[in-house]
Structure formats: structure tokens, C-alpha cells
Design an enzyme around this catalytic site. Sequence first.
Site, PDB file in Angstrom:
ATOM      1  N   CYS A   1       0.814  -1.225   0.000  1.00 56.68           N
ATOM      2  CA  CYS A   1       0.000   0.000   0.000  1.00 56.68           C
ATOM      3  C   CYS A   1       0.842   1.267   0.000  1.00 56.68           C
ATOM      4  CB  CYS A   1      -0.930   0.010   1.210  1.00 56.68           C
ATOM      5  SG  CYS A   1      -2.016  -1.418   1.263  1.00 56.68           S
TER       6      CYS A   1
ATOM      7  N   HIS B   1      -3.417   6.038   6.275  1.00 59.69           N
ATOM      8  CA  HIS B   1      -3.740   4.899   5.421  1.00 59.69           C
ATOM      9  C   HIS B   1      -4.902   4.190   6.104  1.00 59.69           C
ATOM     10  CE1 HIS B   1      -3.583   1.289   3.102  1.00 59.69           C
ATOM     11  NE2 HIS B   1      -3.174   0.549   4.114  1.00 59.69           N
TER      12      HIS B   1
END
Lengths: 369, 369
Positions: free
Chosen positions: B21, B151
Site C-alpha cells: 500500500c 492509510h
Amino acid sequence: MQIFEKCGNTDIEGVDSTNACYGGTAALFNCVNWVESSSWDGRYGLVVCTDSAVYAEGPARPTGGAAAIVMLIGPDAPIAFESKYRGSHMAHAYDFYKPNLASEYPVVDGKLSQTCYLMALDACYKHYCAKYEKFEGKQFSISDADYIVFHSPYNKLVQKSFARLVFDDFTRGASSIDEAAKEKFAPFSSLSGDESYQSRDLEKVAQQVAKPLYDSKVQPTTLIPKQVGNMYTASIYAAFVSLLHNKNSELAGKRIIMFSYGSGLTATMFSLKLQEGQYPFSLSNIASVMSVDEKLKSRIEVAPEKFVETLKLMEHRYGGKDFVTSKDTSCLAPGTYYLTEVDSMYRRFYSQKAADGAPAANGSIINGH
Amino acid sequence: MQIFEKCGNTDIEGVDSTNACYGGTAALFNCVNWVESSSWDGRYGLVVCTDSAVYAEGPARPTGGAAAIVMLIGPDAPIAFESKYRGSHMAHAYDFYKPNLASEYPVVDGKLSQTCYLMALDACYKHYCAKYEKFEGKQFSISDADYIVFHSPYNKLVQKSFARLVFDDFTRGASSIDEAAKEKFAPFSSLSGDESYQSRDLEKVAQQVAKPLYDSKVQPTTLIPKQVGNMYTASIYAAFVSLLHNKNSELAGKRIIMFSYGSGLTATMFSLKLQEGQYPFSLSNIASVMSVDEKLKSRIEVAPEKFVETLKLMEHRYGGKDFVTSKDTSCLAPGTYYLTEVDSMYRRFYSQKAADGAPAANGSIINGH
């Protein structure tokens, strides 16, 4: 990252740059840009280019090789970018790719790959020359390059590529082309781009015209790629290492043109300006610590059958789990890290051969939690 | 690259930055560094973060999602980096990974992944604060951040993470923690790091203490991640888009802390300083052209069974060849590029739905040679 973690140094940036043989160049650009950016904090950067170039059985297999090249990046380096002169070319091509996820072997269209390489070379050279001319106010020709370093999957392509640049200088009307060369190239002046990539006659004439310049500007870059074979991301830097090894201090003040190519395709032509620099980062010391001769001499020769057998084992283990590797580390250089195990969860475990050459008694790096 | 080739623009740099990610953040840093470097040639950079977050059947499956976020990078932007304040943390972990090359689904250790995330958050915050304090000569606390963007694989982790930063400020003796909060945290002051990650009581108290600040500093960032689910590389930027959408011009003069995390693991905390900027690159116009409400409203609801069926088809085709896709493009937004075919050589072919919503009559992009 375990080597850094052990030292308490986890404040690190930079991730994998992936694009076939061009990935190392992308990482190099990213790292140099970081050092030039406002977010740079004064530390050195490391660029690692490493690959095993392996092919399925067939004519490409003997061109394979493997290497790792690491570059230390920082300010005031003896090897500096001429960052304004840089020409890139990206296009969509299926010349070499790895679509079968179950196999490490690429799908290669050799003829297409060669044409793609030469077209990218032309486009990058055109962009490079345009930028040089914009900033310098005068025409660029290969006479302005002391050495030219190519991505070097095999030497024949390097010879063709340099000859192509000489032909490009002819079509550009550059001053590097004398009357004798002009005469030889004249019959090919009306070829279309596509025809010129396919013409064997042009290839032959161009290589003949280019030969003296090839010997002085390119031949000193060919040692390691010829000895080791293709190295994918490391290939162009292995060619550059060959030049440093052969010429070291003589390179002070010289301009070196680099042409990096990755199938798919992405390519960049850029240039470096060298100075002798201060010890330990002097050209002569860099050449000395790389000890290219010793490294080449320390290779262990095995029979082709043994190589094929090793690749069979690699095929079998590619993407696999639940295996341990051979305990025999006699072929590894002292200090080498090596894979010992992939467990049932695909987790990988490594060990390091002791620096004195004995296998590590207690040096296993635990990857688990 | 075909879209660029059509326009004759092939002189392009930049390749895939890959790290779970975190890949989008790595690409963003690379692109911003390029603009700040001596090799920048005055053009805009583009950063594309895109992923399908899909999971095998089981409890993680409903957390999946998919998104693409594109960022335009250039000088004098209304959204600017505070590039000297940046804390990163890299470590070796198997919290979430994709070792099975035949499957798109990850292997996830949910509990480990959460602990890794919180440990990385602590380490990055520590590095960030140290750098801020070095340059500013005063202590940093969450009071100095107007908004904090995480995130956001799932909202519960975002709540825990913000609460963790508040607890970190307590252990650092930061001025953001008032007497009432100190009293509540006191029973946990002697916990070891590991104990503090596992303590449910601390988690509960910290979230309770953090609640008012969460509502003002974090809640405005949660819209899209809550609506769309995990988006891997796009996740943190979708949270940032939520903030731009909710607050747009109010953000002028504000500092936004960003925490990007990628399993494996790599994480960075960095900060942005915003100004209103000039049209078309003004905060209000950026918020307007993103049209978040319309995009969320235009989603098409399908039954869970249809979703499971679609994932089955994806599983079947993952890494596959020799298939054509459905001709039904009714679910696609006007202008969408979509896959039409993968041929026997694994070559991929795309088409584009017309901007007026009709399927493209002649818009097929030929990928072959």
C-alpha cells in the site's frame, strides 16, 4: 531491511523500481533526485541493481547471466550527472515480457526486441541532442562523447547500436562524419526508418565506418558483459564498471554517454561528467576496490550439464514453499548471504557465510516473528 | 503509454514503484523530488495510485474495495510538502503478502498487521517529531496538526491509530495532553511497548480521551474509505480527498499530517501545508472538479452473490490468456478504458467507452505488433 534494523537504522525511504532492465536506471534517477531535493537529509543513498537473467532451453539460454551492482549516491561525487541533457523514450511493446506467473522465463521476440532497442536508441539520441543543443547552442555529435556505454544483453547488439549512432550522425549532417564516411552512407540516405532497421547492407557498412570509433569509445566498456552475459538491470552498470576498471584516472574530465533500455519499453540516454575526486571516492580507488580482475578470476567453471541441472532445480522451486537449500556453501564467496529455507508460509530465511570463508555457525537471520 | 504515444509525447521518465500500500507514496516522493531536482524540465508529473483490494472468502473479504487516484505534480502548488519534516520506518515483517503467484489474494495475519501498523506509526511519529523539533526548536504535538490523514484499510484502525498518537503525546510529556487526560492515562504509564499494543483497556481509554480531537482532526478524512473500503495504494489519498471535499477553502494555511503504511513493511509520516492557490489549481476548484458526491452517488449496487460471482471470474482469469471480456459496458462510466481481450500470447487489448456513454465504435487500442 534486517541488516539496517540490526543497526537501529529504520528511518529509510525508497522502494522497488520495476521496469525490466530499466529498473536500475529508474532507481538511480530517483536516488539522485532525492539527494538534490529539499527532503534530502544529508545521508548517502544506495542503488541496488540485481537480476538473474535466465531463459528456457533454446538459443537465448547461453546469453543468460547474473549480477548485482550497488551504487553509493551522494553530493560532490567524482561521477556526476549532466542532468539537463537527458532523452527518454517510452512506448508500448511486447518485445520481452514475463506473462506466465508460474515461470521465471521470459517470452522473447528476439527480432522485435532488437528493432525496439534500435528505435528507442534513435529516439533517445534525438531527444538528447535536442536538449544539448538547446542549452549549449551548438550541435551535438558522437565526437562530443568520450565513451558510450550501452545496456549490453549481448555484444553484437552493442556493436550494431554504436554503428546506428554513427549513421544517425550522418542523417543529421553532424560534423563527426567525414567525406569518406558520407560517401559510404550515401546509398542509404533515402531509406525509410523501418527499411534502415532491416537493411543488412547498411548494418555492415555502418559497422565498418564505425569500427575505429567503436574501438576507442565503446570497446573499453565491454569486458564484463562479454564475460558474464546478460545481467538485466545490472547490465549497463557492469559495462560502466568495465570502463572504470580499464581507464580509471584517465576518465577525469571525460563525458560518458549512457544508454539504458528496458523492454516493454522504456529507455533513457543520459550523460556523466567525471573528475578524479578525493580519496576514498577517487576514480582510481573506486576502480581498485571493485577488483574486477580478481572477481572475474574467482569464478568457478562448471559443465553445461551442471548449469542445466541447476536451472531445473530453480524451475522446480520458483514460487515454491516448504523446502531447504543445499548445505554446501563452498561455491559462495566469503560474506555472501544465501537462502537457507522457505517455510510452509512461504517465509524466507537467510544465512551469511563467514567473512573468513567458513559457514556461519550462528549467523542465521530469522525472518519470522 | 499508448495515450502518450498518440500525442507524440514519448520523452517520459518514471516507472512502477512497488511496495504494497506504500507504492503510491513512494511514487509521489519520487515525482516531487524530480520536480525539485536539476533534471526537471518544467513539465508536470503524474502520480497514479491504483489497486483492487480483493480477499479470499472469509472475514477480510467485505473490507475490500478498488480505486484509482491521480495526482498532478508541479511547482507553486496549493498543496505543498513540508519536506524537512518526514519520519520513515522500514522493517522486515510477514504481516500481509502475496507469495502465491497463482492467486491475487494475499496471505494476511490480521493481528500482526495491526501491531505492525501501530509500531510503525509510533516509530514514524518519533522520527517526525525529532525532525520538527530539530528545525523548529520547539516540541511537536498533535495540537500542531490541523488534520491527520491515515492509510485507512478500515475505520476502526484509523480510530485506534489516532488514539495511539494521543497516548504517544502523553508518554512524550507533550503539551497537548491536559490534566484530565494525564489522570486517565496514568495507570498505563508503566506498560512496555509490547504490552501497550495488546492492552484493550488502554485502547478503550485512549479512544475515549482522543474522541473530541478525532472528531475535529480525523473524522473529516474518513468519508471515502468508509464508503469504498480498502483501496491499498489509493487509500490514504482517498482519505485526503475526503478532507479536500469536506473542507476545501477552509484548509488554506492548515498543516495536514499524512501517515502512509505498506505491509512488509514501509511507512512514512510527512506533512503538507496548504494555501488557497490560483484557479484552476485552487483548493475550491480542486474540490469541485473531483465531484466526490456525484461519484459516490453514481455507484451501482449489486447483490453480494453477484460480487462473489465476479470474484470467481477474476480468480479464473488471473494470470490467464486466450479470453475476451463481456461486451456489456453499461456499468462503466463514460470515457472508461476497459480490457477487451487477452490473446494467446498474453497480450492485452483495451477499448474506451465513448465520452457520451455509447460503447466506442472504433476506439479499440491495438496492443500487438
